[in-house]
Enzyme design. Sequence first.
Site, mmCIF file in Angstrom:
data_model
loop_
_atom_site.group_PDB
_atom_site.id
_atom_site.type_symbol
_atom_site.label_atom_id
_atom_site.label_comp_id
_atom_site.label_asym_id
_atom_site.label_seq_id
_atom_site.Cartn_x
_atom_site.Cartn_y
_atom_site.Cartn_z
ATOM 1 N N VAL A 1 0.830 -1.219 0.000
ATOM 2 C CA VAL A 1 0.000 0.000 0.000
ATOM 3 C C VAL A 1 0.856 1.257 0.000
ATOM 4 O O VAL A 1 0.557 2.225 -0.695
ATOM 5 C CB VAL A 1 -0.953 -0.016 1.224
ATOM 6 C CG1 VAL A 1 -1.550 1.351 1.470
ATOM 7 C CG2 VAL A 1 -2.056 -1.023 1.006
ATOM 8 N N ASP A 2 1.963 1.254 0.761
ATOM 9 C CA ASP A 2 2.712 2.499 0.900
ATOM 10 C C ASP A 2 3.741 2.698 -0.205
ATOM 11 O O ASP A 2 4.506 3.646 -0.150
ATOM 12 C CB ASP A 2 3.379 2.578 2.269
ATOM 13 C CG ASP A 2 4.649 1.774 2.310
ATOM 14 O OD1 ASP A 2 4.698 0.777 1.590
ATOM 15 O OD2 ASP A 2 5.575 2.147 3.046
#
Lengths: 138, 76
Positions: free
Chosen positions: B57-58
Amino acid sequence: MRKGHRKPGVHARIALQQFKKVFLIQVVSMIVIAGVSLSYSVSAAYSSFCGGMIFLLPSYVFAWRALIAKQAKNTPGAVIAQLYTSEIWKMGLSIALFSAVFILIQPLNPFSLFSTYIWLQLVGFVAQLKLNNRFLKL
Amino acid sequence: MEMALLYIAGALMMGLGAVGAAVGIGILGGKFLEGAARQPELIPLLRTQFFIVMGLVDAVPMIGVGLGLYVLFAVA
């Protein structure tokens, strides 16, 4: 053994093994890209090496803090707190390394730095999805 | 004027990246808590899945942050 310091469980060990494989693939990719960039110019080579290190160091710290360093109790709140703290460390370290490279290293080839960084992210995506069959069974 | 625009561009890149990461990781944490509340015996498994997906996600927001820092430190 210190208080609150527990051995990693079975699932954490499996995740750690997968992480080690992905990390090794990313290190080899970084070295290959830096070697290929060396044929173009020296600044491109060390810029791509810097891009790779900016990606690899924080992700290693994240995995170390989340899986190895100190296993939290198996309550949802403790797990969330540990993983969020590890993520904050990862983001902070990434920002610090990016800033240090942009301030300290001159001349810098931004194309090779960012292309190596993005390539390692993509390699991580693909390798993680290939290794973790659970995502493909949905 | 050009310098001001560059600073605004860098701030937008970092700020929008932070918003994306915050929304993604917040949803991820919420779903983890839901799953852990339904089946507490699956917490170790959910924890490793959480670790893997958090890494995914990051990724894109960090690229945005890197480009924003480049604009702020090297271009401006």
